[in-house]
Motif scaffolding. Structure first.
Motif, PDB file in Angstrom:
ATOM      1  N   GLY A  51      -5.107  -8.231  -5.235  1.00  0.00           N
ATOM      2  CA  GLY A  51      -3.651  -7.854  -5.066  1.00  0.00           C
ATOM      3  C   GLY A  51      -3.418  -6.400  -5.016  1.00  0.00           C
ATOM      4  O   GLY A  51      -2.385  -5.908  -5.067  1.00  0.00           O
ATOM      5  N   ALA A  52      -4.382  -5.739  -5.129  1.00  0.00           N
ATOM      6  CA  ALA A  52      -4.420  -4.150  -5.112  1.00  0.00           C
ATOM      7  C   ALA A  52      -3.987  -3.515  -3.905  1.00  0.00           C
ATOM      8  O   ALA A  52      -3.630  -2.157  -4.018  1.00  0.00           O
ATOM      9  CB  ALA A  52      -5.623  -3.535  -6.039  1.00  0.00           C
ATOM     10  N   GLY A  53      -4.249  -4.219  -2.785  1.00  0.00           N
ATOM     11  CA  GLY A  53      -3.797  -3.676  -1.489  1.00  0.00           C
ATOM     12  C   GLY A  53      -5.071  -3.473  -0.715  1.00  0.00           C
ATOM     13  O   GLY A  53      -4.812  -2.938   0.350  1.00  0.00           O
ATOM     14  N   LYS A  54      -6.035  -3.693  -1.017  1.00  0.00           N
ATOM     15  CA  LYS A  54      -7.361  -3.261  -0.329  1.00  0.00           C
ATOM     16  C   LYS A  54      -7.460  -3.944   0.994  1.00  0.00           C
ATOM     17  O   LYS A  54      -7.738  -3.252   2.038  1.00  0.00           O
ATOM     18  CB  LYS A  54      -8.596  -3.988  -1.086  1.00  0.00           C
TER      19      LYS A  54
ATOM     20  N   GLY B 182      -1.646  -1.029  -5.044  1.00  0.00           N
ATOM     21  CA  GLY B 182      -1.377  -0.533  -3.809  1.00  0.00           C
ATOM     22  C   GLY B 182      -1.482   1.102  -3.763  1.00  0.00           C
ATOM     23  O   GLY B 182      -1.329   1.634  -2.487  1.00  0.00           O
ATOM     24  N   ALA B 183      -2.096   1.911  -4.799  1.00  0.00           N
ATOM     25  CA  ALA B 183      -2.242   3.221  -4.702  1.00  0.00           C
ATOM     26  C   ALA B 183      -3.657   3.525  -5.215  1.00  0.00           C
ATOM     27  O   ALA B 183      -4.310   2.837  -5.879  1.00  0.00           O
ATOM     28  CB  ALA B 183      -1.386   3.899  -5.436  1.00  0.00           C
ATOM     29  N   ILE B 184      -4.317   4.406  -4.709  1.00  0.00           N
ATOM     30  CA  ILE B 184      -5.608   5.108  -5.360  1.00  0.00           C
ATOM     31  C   ILE B 184      -5.611   5.505  -6.557  1.00  0.00           C
ATOM     32  O   ILE B 184      -4.594   6.693  -6.897  1.00  0.00           O
ATOM     33  CB  ILE B 184      -6.212   5.910  -4.326  1.00  0.00           C
TER      34      ILE B 184
ATOM     35  N   VAL C 191       0.620  -1.100  -0.140  1.00  0.00           N
ATOM     36  CA  VAL C 191       0.141  -0.110  -0.041  1.00  0.00           C
ATOM     37  C   VAL C 191       0.979   1.209  -0.041  1.00  0.00           C
ATOM     38  O   VAL C 191       2.071   1.200   0.669  1.00  0.00           O
ATOM     39  CB  VAL C 191      -1.042  -0.197   1.371  1.00  0.00           C
ATOM     40  N   ARG C 192       0.838   2.142  -0.894  1.00  0.00           N
ATOM     41  CA  ARG C 192       1.520   3.422  -1.015  1.00  0.00           C
ATOM     42  C   ARG C 192       0.539   4.850  -0.916  1.00  0.00           C
ATOM     43  O   ARG C 192      -0.234   4.809  -1.720  1.00  0.00           O
ATOM     44  CB  ARG C 192       2.198   3.484  -2.397  1.00  0.00           C
ATOM     45  N   ASP C 193       0.748   5.356   0.035  1.00  0.00           N
ATOM     46  CA  ASP C 193       0.161   6.693   0.448  1.00  0.00           C
ATOM     47  C   ASP C 193      -1.186   6.811  -0.085  1.00  0.00           C
ATOM     48  O   ASP C 193      -1.749   7.610  -0.651  1.00  0.00           O
ATOM     49  CB  ASP C 193       0.906   7.736  -0.706  1.00  0.00           C
TER      50      ASP C 193
END
Length: 236
Positions: A41-44, A211-213, A21-23
């Protein structure tokens, strides 16, 4: 609009050297609902793990009602009214339905919902209250996981993939329960693989990518955004 009850600011989460997860930043007003959607795998789920206290973020801040809870352990967050309905349900299969619910009230006994009131919201659990939780169907176990979270009368509920692996009819029932939870002014943060259904239910949506929006906005507008539809929603 009311002040945010939950704020996540510049959150980063890593597994060893891998930054999951990034920022990530978002907030939810009291009684509102935010959907976090995106590919596997997107970080949710990592975002929810950090917000709930199951993981320590590498960077960033989590605030509940303006209080910095970033370093609070998970049980203290539960005591303050922030609970997680985990992916995979994680019920205790050898305990009865009633015993699983009693465990859910452990950290907030003074605020706990009376069992009778909870069984009205989840009638299938009333019928099976004396059965081992492991004997329930997958959909019934998901209802139990949600009920276990709700018995503590939380202010914020984090839901991680509540429809995963369920038949379409049970998916409808789960989202019906989510609608009832919202109607009771409980704040909801929903991570859901069924992105279209999640955005139809939420006020605001955030699409995570690696990992980011990548996209944010009112959920109704994301449902019509050609880029979001093409990449994440597909044609109905």
């Amino acid at each position: 609009m009311s002040e945010p009850i939950l704020s996540v600011e510049s959150l980063s989460v890593s597994y060893g050297r891998v930054e999951a997860v990034r920022d990530v930043s978002f907030s939810v007003p009291e009684g509102g609902m935010v959907a976090l959607v995106g590919a596997n795998g997107a970080g949710k789920s990592s975002v929810l793990a950090a917000v709930s206290g199951l993981m320590r973020p590498g960077k960033g801040t989590v605030r509940l009602d303006g209080r910095d809870i970033t370093r609070w352990p998970a049980h203290r967050r539960v005591g303050a009214g922030l609970v997680l309905v985990p992916e995979g349900r994680q019920i205790l299969g050898t305990l009865t339905v009633a015993e699983n619910l009693a465990l859910g009230a452990h950290r907030r006994r003074a605020q706990a919902v009376p069992a009778g009131e909870l069984y009205e919201l989840f009638p299938v659990l009333a019928e099976r209250r004396d059965l081992p939780a492991g004997a329930l169907s997958g959909g019934e176990q998901q209802m139990l996981a949600i009920a276990r979270a709700m018995i503590s009368r939380p202010r914020v509920v984090l839901m991680d993939e509540p429809s995963m692996g369920l038949a379409p009819k049970m998916v409808d029932e789960v989202f019906g329960v989510i609608d009832k939870i919202r109607a009771s002014d409980v704040t909801v943060v929903l991570v859901e693989q069924n992105a279209r259904r999640a955005l139809r239910t939420a006020d605001t949506g955030h699409v995570l990518e690696t990992g980011a929006i990548a996209h944010s906005g009112p959920a109704s507008e994301l449902l019509k955004d050609p880029k979001v539809v093409q990449a994440y929603l597909g044609v109905e």
